[in-house]
Design an enzyme around this catalytic site. Structure first.
Site, mmCIF file in Angstrom:
data_model
loop_
_atom_site.group_PDB
_atom_site.id
_atom_site.type_symbol
_atom_site.label_atom_id
_atom_site.label_comp_id
_atom_site.label_asym_id
_atom_site.label_seq_id
_atom_site.Cartn_x
_atom_site.Cartn_y
_atom_site.Cartn_z
ATOM 1 N N ASP A 14 29.320 22.246 54.095
ATOM 2 C CA ASP A 14 29.512 22.359 52.644
ATOM 3 C C ASP A 14 30.980 22.500 52.266
ATOM 4 O O ASP A 14 31.506 21.728 51.468
ATOM 5 C CB ASP A 14 28.758 23.576 52.084
ATOM 6 N N ARG A 94 30.430 39.423 49.500
ATOM 7 C CA ARG A 94 30.839 38.465 48.462
ATOM 8 C C ARG A 94 31.904 38.976 47.500
ATOM 9 O O ARG A 94 32.848 38.244 47.206
ATOM 10 C CB ARG A 94 29.622 37.958 47.682
ATOM 11 N N ASP A 123 24.721 34.365 45.706
ATOM 12 C CA ASP A 123 26.126 34.433 46.092
ATOM 13 C C ASP A 123 27.069 33.882 45.028
ATOM 14 O O ASP A 123 28.146 34.412 44.797
ATOM 15 C CB ASP A 123 26.333 33.714 47.428
ATOM 16 N N SER A 173 20.168 28.001 57.527
ATOM 17 C CA SER A 173 21.378 28.328 56.782
ATOM 18 C C SER A 173 21.683 29.787 57.078
ATOM 19 O O SER A 173 20.892 30.675 56.786
ATOM 20 C CB SER A 173 21.118 28.109 55.299
HETATM 21 N N1 ARG Z 1 19.374 36.506 50.372
HETATM 22 C C1 ARG Z 1 20.525 37.182 50.850
HETATM 23 C C2 ARG Z 1 21.377 37.658 49.705
HETATM 24 O O1 ARG Z 1 21.220 37.195 48.636
HETATM 25 C C3 ARG Z 1 21.312 36.380 51.860
HETATM 26 C C4 ARG Z 1 21.839 35.052 51.428
HETATM 27 C C5 ARG Z 1 22.719 34.534 52.520
HETATM 28 N N2 ARG Z 1 23.024 33.146 52.464
HETATM 29 C C6 ARG Z 1 22.692 32.251 53.424
HETATM 30 N N3 ARG Z 1 23.179 31.067 53.324
HETATM 31 N N4 ARG Z 1 21.934 32.547 54.424
HETATM 32 O O2 ARG Z 1 22.216 38.497 49.867
#
Ligand code: ARG
Length: 414
Positions: A14, A94, A123, A173
């Site tokens: 990405d 983040r 995110d 992912s």
């Molecule tokens: N669902 C989790 C959160 O919102 C993790 C998201 C992580 N992203 C990924 N690409 N696995 O914090």
């Protein structure tokens, strides 16, 4: 003049495509920024890749200590688990990425920052909100949100543009930092099926864990872990040690039906061995040293804290205010907790503190109890006072129901 954009760069498909896309669509020079949050990636390789793809400049920022001190420690003190399960590993990282993006953008004279988050997740919210709160002049560009390409289309795009990517073999992912690893997509998208072993990297399968139980004794000072199994360790060392130890016993796997901020329910699979063990131990120690009133109220605060952090409001003043409350409760959270780990399970099997409110003299059923049992009689008399009075009025309530209250009468006539 060509504009400059600071891009959060992981080196994956990405964000690699993002570099080219920003150059072409936004006529921009791209400065890439990679934070080391303990995600176990090769930072040198990521930097090389950034240059190869054609970024104008690259920053590798070791943010591990800051992440631990300012983000993970408050999460420990808050026993932070979103929806009772998820230790917020990604969510905590983040806002720090957002903060560093702003710092680099300001230094490089960029008028925008960019990130590779999709429009479906949390995110994007966490980074956008942080950046816009810190510097409202910066535009936030999220190419993945705009371009709407599937993974295969992205690979095609990369090939067409000569972007040197080697698409990873992983069907998942993944996002990692020292507080945990998250995996989504592929076979995990069916919440009814058990995650395949290949979804896990930090933990052994409980079936494969040692036949002997392992013990973790975690010592806390004012709410922060300071020693493990008798050895005092730097925060980073301590978290890696617990990650490794608990993971080797198959502890820290989390399979979670999660409510995303944007409303989507998603099935998330996490490995958070250190977070799971440390929070469990911390919470147990608090039960030893805090009063029931503190514990009751703090539980509400914890829920709110986890929700704010999950939903991208790290910079919300309420979060800071809650942190002040939480921090005030930690003065006596000093002591140690013993965890027993065995084939994927974990239990607290002992705790001790110089500030323990537990008093053997009061609690014992043995001889020598200091508790005057007769004082319970007067206590019960007053404790149940209102319930008794209310119960004595029940006969009147029943009478009224027989005659028919105006409201019930009207209902019956319908
Ligand atoms: N669902 C989790 C959160 O919102 C993790 C998201 C992580 N992203 C990924 N690409 N696995 O914090």
């Amino acid at each position: 003049m060509r504009r400059t954009v600071a891009l959060a760069f992981s080196g994956g498909l990405d964000t690699s495509v993002c570099v080219n896309w920003l150059q072409e669509k936004y006529d921009a020079d791209v400065v890439t920024v990679t934070l080391d949050l303990g995600q176990r990636d090769d930072m040198g390789l990521i930097e090389k890749r950034s240059r190869l793809i054609g970024a104008k400049n690259h920053y590798t920022i070791d943010a591990k200590d800051e992440f631990l001190r300012d983000y993970v420690n408050p999460a420990i003190m808050a026993n932070a688990l979103y929806e009772g399960k998820y230790p917020l590993s990604t969510a905590l990282g983040r806002p720090l990425i957002g903060k560093k993006l702003v710092e680099v953008a300001e230094r490089e004279g960029a008028d925008a920052v960019a990130h590779g988050c999709t429009g479906k997740g949390n995110d994007q919210v966490r980074i956008d909100v942080t950046v816009r709160a810190m510097n409202p002049k910066l535009q936030v560009i999220a190419p993945v949100r705009e371009w709407n390409m599937s993974r295969d289309e992205e690979i095609l795009y990369a090939q067409r543009k000569g972007i040197p990517i080697k698409p990873s073999k992983s069907i998942f992912s993944v996002d990692q930092n020292l507080w945990g690893r998250s995996a989504e997509s592929g076979p995990l998208e069916n919440p009814a099926t058990e995650p395949p072993e290949s979804a896990f990297e930090w933990t052994v399968a409980p079936e494969e864990a040692p036949d002997e139980p392992g013990y973790l004794e975690i010592e806390f000072r004012e709410g922060i872990p300071s020693r493990v199994n008798g050895r005092s360790m730097e925060p980073l060392k301590l978290v890696s040690y617990v990650n490794q130890f608990a993971g080797s016993h198959g502890v820290g796997r989390i399979d979670h039906m999660e409510d995303r901020l944007v409303g989507i329910k998603s099935r998330e699979v996490y490995e958070c061995p250190a977070a799971t063990a440390i929070i469990e131990a911390h919470r147990d120690l608090e039960k030893l040293v805090l009063t029931r009133h503190e514990l009751n109220f703090k539980a509400q605060v914890e829920r709110e804290w986890a929700w704010l952090v999950y939903s991208g409001l790290w910079l919300e003043p309420l979060r800071t205010a809650l942190d002040r409350f939480i921090s005030a409760t930690q003065d006596r959270v000093t002591g140690s907790v013993r965890l027993k780990l065995y084939k994927g399970s974990m239990r607290v099997v002992g705790r001790a503190s110089e500030y323990s409110i537990y008093d053997l003299g009061l609690a014992t059923y043995g001889r020598g109890s200091k508790f005057d049992q007769m004082s319970a009689v007067g206590f019960i008399e007053l404790w149940g006072l209102q319930s008794r009075v209310a119960a004595s009025l029940n006969s009147r309530v029943e009478e009224k129901q027989e005659i028919g209250h105006p409201r019930t009468k009207a209902k019956a006539a319908e």
